[in-house]
Design an enzyme around this catalytic site. Structure first.
Site, PDB file in Angstrom:
ATOM      1  N   LYS A 199       0.837  -1.203   0.000  1.00  0.00           N
ATOM      2  CA  LYS A 199       0.000   0.000   0.000  1.00  0.00           C
ATOM      3  C   LYS A 199       0.879   1.265   0.000  1.00  0.00           C
ATOM      4  O   LYS A 199       2.101   1.175  -0.054  1.00  0.00           O
ATOM      5  CB  LYS A 199      -0.958  -0.036   1.194  1.00  0.00           C
ATOM      6  N   VAL A 200       0.276   2.427   0.111  1.00  0.00           N
ATOM      7  CA  VAL A 200       1.011   3.686  -0.084  1.00  0.00           C
ATOM      8  C   VAL A 200       2.009   3.955   1.044  1.00  0.00           C
ATOM      9  O   VAL A 200       3.116   4.430   0.806  1.00  0.00           O
ATOM     10  CB  VAL A 200       0.003   4.857  -0.231  1.00  0.00           C
TER      11      VAL A 200
END
Ligand SMILES: *Cc1c(COP(=O)(O)O)cnc(C)c1O
Length: 387
Positions: free
Chosen positions: A189-190
């Site tokens: 994820k980010v």
């Protein structure tokens, strides 16, 4: 192998984790509230509750809203299974809303129609709706909030892809249009904390309830207790919760990563712009332009539909994988999973979701992807689509 996504861990991140290892607390220490503050400040939400994963946070958010047996929760047909499973953990029924054909996000026109049909037919109305900001692009939250007011359901944003993104003038997670938003900090994820998730909200009661449920349903707040305190050691379990706590090691990594969130999202945009320059030569469809805010660009999905002189998606996918490009497909529609089919769902039920699934491929996008890596992805894709 060039993966579709991966973490970017700096020496500062390493030092932050090592510092916790040498400290007094590996869990339940000061690092978790520090991480919660940093996410809360980024989003402009009033409360943040860190948990062991986004799946745990989605479960706890549903539980805090008293979703239970006899209730119904709706989510997007194109998502990771956790978006639906959270309601099943609570004993509730799940139904799906079909998606927009270009973005794969929950289609608010379909939602509106489904709500109107449901009410007209005297059906069970959803207690909560869980929109998913697919690839990091926000759903149409303004429209959703209007429907939530009209029909009286709660909104839990599955923002697992979307930390660092914006919707209109608000950071995703401001909860301007929702009751709760949930982030994931899985390494693809980010922002990452290895494993981890967080629920943010502006509702103090929901925050208190989520905090309690994260740790067994135990309270140390005298005001919440049933009996007078027996002494300084005293606590009460006032409901049934779980151990969904995040460790201080994870939180220290997460806090350190938050310092680079803006940089991470900028890097993702640079890569997306570069794909935007390099790919139009090829017979593939690019992601649609941004409409109402800036995507966090967790994913870069292209569509390979076997027309315009391109090979079929499966052929293209296998070609890329065989040549070290770790593409992925996000997602197999949830209603097509055997577990959900067993509950009565069938193929053909959410045609836009199935059409989206039929031709989507996620290309590599992550902050440390170099221009040379990206050129290789494009070169291999060029040979892949030509069969
Ligand atoms: C990754 C993801 C989750 C689950 O996140 P975990 O932190 O791995 O539990 C839930 N929903 C979506 C849309 C995701 O992409």
């Amino acid at each position: 192998m060039i993966p579709y996504g991966r973490q970017s861990v700096s020496e500062d991140d390493v030092a932050a984790v090592v510092e916790v290892l040498r400290s007094d607390f590996l869990t339940q220490g000061p690092a978790v509230p520090r991480f919660e503050n940093s996410v809360k400040q980024w989003c402009g939400a009033s409360h943040a509750v860190a948990m062991s994963s986004a799946t745990a946070a989605l479960h706890i958010a549903c539980a805090a809203m008293t979703v239970g047996p006899g209730d119904l929760v709706w989510t997007s047909a194109v998502s990771f299974v956790a978006s639906a499973n959270c309601a099943r953990y609570c004993g509730a029924e799940v139904d799906f809303v079909d998606v927009e054909s270009d973005t794969g996000n929950m289609c608010m026109d379909h939602l509106e129609e489904k709500l109107a049909d449901c009410r007209a037919n005297g059906g069970l109305m959803p207690k909560a709706v869980i929109p998913v900001h697919l690839t990091g692009r926000s759903c149409d939250m303004h429209k959703l909030a209007g429907l939530a007011d009209q029909y009286g359901f709660s909104v839990v944003e599955d923002a697992s892809h979307a930390i660092g993104g914006n919707y209109r003038d608000h950071p995703v997670g401001s909860c301007t249009y929702s009751d709760v938003a949930v982030f994931s900090f899985h390494p693809v994820k980010v922002v990452t904390s290895a494993e981890g998730g967080m629920a943010v909200t502006n509702n103090p009661d929901l925050a208190a309830s989520m905090r309690r449920l994260r740790s067994h349903g135990i309270t140390r707040e005298p005001n919440d207790m049933v009996s007078p305190s027996h002494g300084p050691w005293y606590y009460e379990q006032i409901e049934l919760g779980w151990n969904y706590r995040m460790t201080d090691l994870q939180a220290a990594l997460g806090t350190s990563q938050m310092n680079r969130l803006a940089e991470f999202v900028d890097a993702r945009h640079r890569i997306a712009q570069r794909y935007g320059k390099l790919l139009p030569e090829l017979p593939v469809h690019l992601p649609p332009p941004e409409r109402e805010g800036r995507s966090a660009l967790h994913l870069y999905p292209i569509r390979v539909d076997g027309r315009r002189g391109s090979a079929e998606r499966r052929v293209v996918f296998e070609h890329l994988r065989a040549r070290g490009i770790g593409v992925q497909v996000h997602y197999i529609p949830i209603h097509l999973q055997p577990y959900y089919k067993e509950l009565g769902f069938r193929s053909g039920q959410f045609p836009q979701a199935e059409a989206y699934y039929a031709d989507v491929i996620s290309l590599p996008i992550y902050p440390d992807l170099t221009d040379a890596d990206q050129d290789e992805v494009v070169a291999v894709l060029a040979t892949a689509v030509s069969g």
